[in-house]
Design a protein around this motif. Structure first.
Motif, PDB file in Angstrom:
ATOM      1  N   TYR A   1      -3.476   3.591  -5.883  1.00 12.29           N
ATOM      2  CA  TYR A   1      -3.462   3.581  -4.421  1.00 12.29           C
ATOM      3  C   TYR A   1      -4.900   3.532  -3.934  1.00 12.29           C
ATOM      4  O   TYR A   1      -5.698   4.406  -4.277  1.00 12.29           O
TER       5      TYR A   1
ATOM      6  N   GLN B   1      -6.516   4.761   2.568  1.00 15.23           N
ATOM      7  CA  GLN B   1      -7.118   5.993   3.086  1.00 15.23           C
ATOM      8  C   GLN B   1      -6.144   7.160   2.931  1.00 15.23           C
ATOM      9  O   GLN B   1      -4.971   6.963   2.631  1.00 15.23           O
TER      10      GLN B   1
ATOM     11  N   SER C   1       0.830  -1.201   0.000  1.00 17.97           N
ATOM     12  CA  SER C   1       0.000   0.000   0.000  1.00 17.97           C
ATOM     13  C   SER C   1       0.871   1.260   0.000  1.00 17.97           C
ATOM     14  O   SER C   1       0.621   2.203  -0.772  1.00 17.97           O
TER      15      SER C   1
ATOM     16  N   HIS D   1      -3.277   7.506   9.815  1.00 21.09           N
ATOM     17  CA  HIS D   1      -2.318   7.638  10.924  1.00 21.09           C
ATOM     18  C   HIS D   1      -2.955   8.229  12.187  1.00 21.09           C
ATOM     19  O   HIS D   1      -2.255   8.422  13.192  1.00 21.09           O
TER      20      HIS D   1
HETATM   21  C1  HEM Z   1       6.616   9.813   4.765  1.00 19.19           C
HETATM   22  C2  HEM Z   1       5.959   9.294   5.764  1.00 19.19           C
HETATM   23  C3  HEM Z   1       4.864   8.279   5.634  1.00 19.19           C
HETATM   24  C4  HEM Z   1       4.170   7.850   4.537  1.00 19.19           C
HETATM   25  C5  HEM Z   1       4.318   8.281   3.079  1.00 19.19           C
HETATM   26  C6  HEM Z   1       3.223   6.867   4.988  1.00 19.19           C
HETATM   27  C7  HEM Z   1       2.333   6.214   4.180  1.00 19.19           C
HETATM   28  C8  HEM Z   1       1.377   5.329   4.634  1.00 19.19           C
HETATM   29  C9  HEM Z   1       0.368   4.716   3.821  1.00 19.19           C
HETATM   30  C10 HEM Z   1       0.164   4.946   2.335  1.00 19.19           C
HETATM   31  C11 HEM Z   1      -0.353   3.885   4.603  1.00 19.19           C
HETATM   32  C12 HEM Z   1      -1.470   2.928   4.159  1.00 19.19           C
HETATM   33  C13 HEM Z   1      -2.817   3.463   4.445  1.00 19.19           C
HETATM   34  C14 HEM Z   1      -3.879   2.515   3.921  1.00 19.19           C
HETATM   35  O1  HEM Z   1      -3.573   1.490   3.293  1.00 19.19           O
HETATM   36  O2  HEM Z   1      -5.062   2.814   4.147  1.00 19.19           O
HETATM   37  C15 HEM Z   1       0.197   3.977   5.938  1.00 19.19           C
HETATM   38  C16 HEM Z   1      -0.248   3.275   7.017  1.00 19.19           C
HETATM   39  C17 HEM Z   1       0.474   3.127   8.172  1.00 19.19           C
HETATM   40  N1  HEM Z   1       1.573   3.867   8.536  1.00 19.19           N
HETATM   41 FE1  HEM Z   1       2.434   5.306   7.467  1.00 19.19          FE
HETATM   42  N2  HEM Z   1       3.370   6.698   6.338  1.00 19.19           N
HETATM   43  C18 HEM Z   1       4.354   7.536   6.772  1.00 19.19           C
HETATM   44  C19 HEM Z   1       4.801   7.687   8.044  1.00 19.19           C
HETATM   45  C20 HEM Z   1       4.576   6.775   9.033  1.00 19.19           C
HETATM   46  C21 HEM Z   1       5.263   6.706  10.304  1.00 19.19           C
HETATM   47  C22 HEM Z   1       6.310   7.722  10.751  1.00 19.19           C
HETATM   48  C23 HEM Z   1       4.793   5.627  10.974  1.00 19.19           C
HETATM   49  C24 HEM Z   1       5.173   5.088  12.323  1.00 19.19           C
HETATM   50  C25 HEM Z   1       6.370   5.211  12.846  1.00 19.19           C
HETATM   51  C26 HEM Z   1       3.795   5.003  10.124  1.00 19.19           C
HETATM   52  C27 HEM Z   1       3.096   3.870  10.439  1.00 19.19           C
HETATM   53  C28 HEM Z   1       2.028   3.396   9.719  1.00 19.19           C
HETATM   54  C29 HEM Z   1       1.187   2.292  10.157  1.00 19.19           C
HETATM   55  C30 HEM Z   1       1.358   1.464  11.419  1.00 19.19           C
HETATM   56  C31 HEM Z   1       0.195   2.141   9.200  1.00 19.19           C
HETATM   57  C32 HEM Z   1      -0.958   1.120   9.196  1.00 19.19           C
HETATM   58  C33 HEM Z   1      -2.128   1.728   9.893  1.00 19.19           C
HETATM   59  C34 HEM Z   1      -3.285   0.733   9.976  1.00 19.19           C
HETATM   60  O3  HEM Z   1      -3.461  -0.068   9.050  1.00 19.19           O
HETATM   61  O4  HEM Z   1      -4.002   0.799  10.958  1.00 19.19           O
HETATM   62  N3  HEM Z   1       3.685   5.726   8.968  1.00 19.19           N
HETATM   63  N4  HEM Z   1       1.250   4.847   5.905  1.00 19.19           N
END
Ligand code: HEM
Length: 156
Positions: A99, A102, A84, A108
């Motif tokens: 993509y 959400q 994703s 987040h």
């Molecule tokens: C440039 C920074 C970041 C980008 C581009 C990014 C991008 C994304 C994307 C595209 C998703 C998927 C959402 C979905 O499929 O609905 C996601 C989910 C997630 N991100 Fe990030 N993220 C970033 C920063 C972070 C950071 C700093 C953390 C933690 C240290 C993090 C932890 C997570 C987690 C745990 C999920 C899954 C949430 C869930 O499914 O409940 N992300 N992120």
């Protein structure tokens, strides 16, 4: 009468000409490769979908494995998340990927992310792009495009 003709280059210097030309060409090529080009889609300059998935997967896996920084990833299905996030990054980079997740704020919202957690992931992405051989210009352009999402994800 005195000879006023300038001295001719020595044969040794002449023989170095192809070498100097090659050095100049290499310098120019390296310069081009490290500069972001607005006429080539960013995802291509990042190395295409495969390379994007590689550096994204490695960066996320590294942060998730960290005993402190990885707290948010507990219970998360990493292969699904990596796909994703790679699709998201590919799309941000004007790639043809779809993509379906959400928006950054919603995905987040429950993680209670701090600024330093965001910065750690960005730094790890930077390192993994270097390891994957992404040119500096493309790397910086991607990070520049991702930077505004910091305020959507970080809550403290
Ligand atoms: C440039 C920074 C970041 C980008 C581009 C990014 C991008 C994304 C994307 C595209 C998703 C998927 C959402 C979905 O499929 O609905 C996601 C989910 C997630 N991100 Fe990030 N993220 C970033 C920063 C972070 C950071 C700093 C953390 C933690 C240290 C993090 C932890 C997570 C987690 C745990 C999920 C899954 C949430 C869930 O499914 O409940 N992300 N992120």
């Amino acid at each position: 009468m005195e000879n006023v003709m300038p001295p001719r280059p020595t044969p040794r210097l002449l023989s170095m000409r192809p070498l100097l030309a090659a050095a100049l060409a290499t310098l120019l090529w390296t310069g081009c490769a490290t500069t972001y080009r607005s006429d080539v889609p960013l995802y291509q300059q990042l190395g295409g979908e495969e390379t994007i998935k590689t550096f994204t997967g490695k960066a996320l896996s590294r942060v998730a494995a960290d005993p402190v920084r990885g707290r948010s990833f507990k219970g998360i299905k990493m292969p699904f998340l990596i796909d994703s996030v790679a699709n998201y990054i590919c799309k941000v980079a004007d790639g043809p990927c779809v993509y379906e997740g959400q928006d950054m704020q919603k995905s987040h919202a429950d993680l209670n992310l701090g600024g330093s957690e965001f910065d750690t992931l960005v730094q790890t992405l930077r390192e993994e792009m270097d390891a994957a051989g992404v040119p500096n210009g493309a790397k910086n352009e991607l990070l520049r495009r991702l930077a505004p999402s910091r305020r959507e994800m970080v809550t403290h």
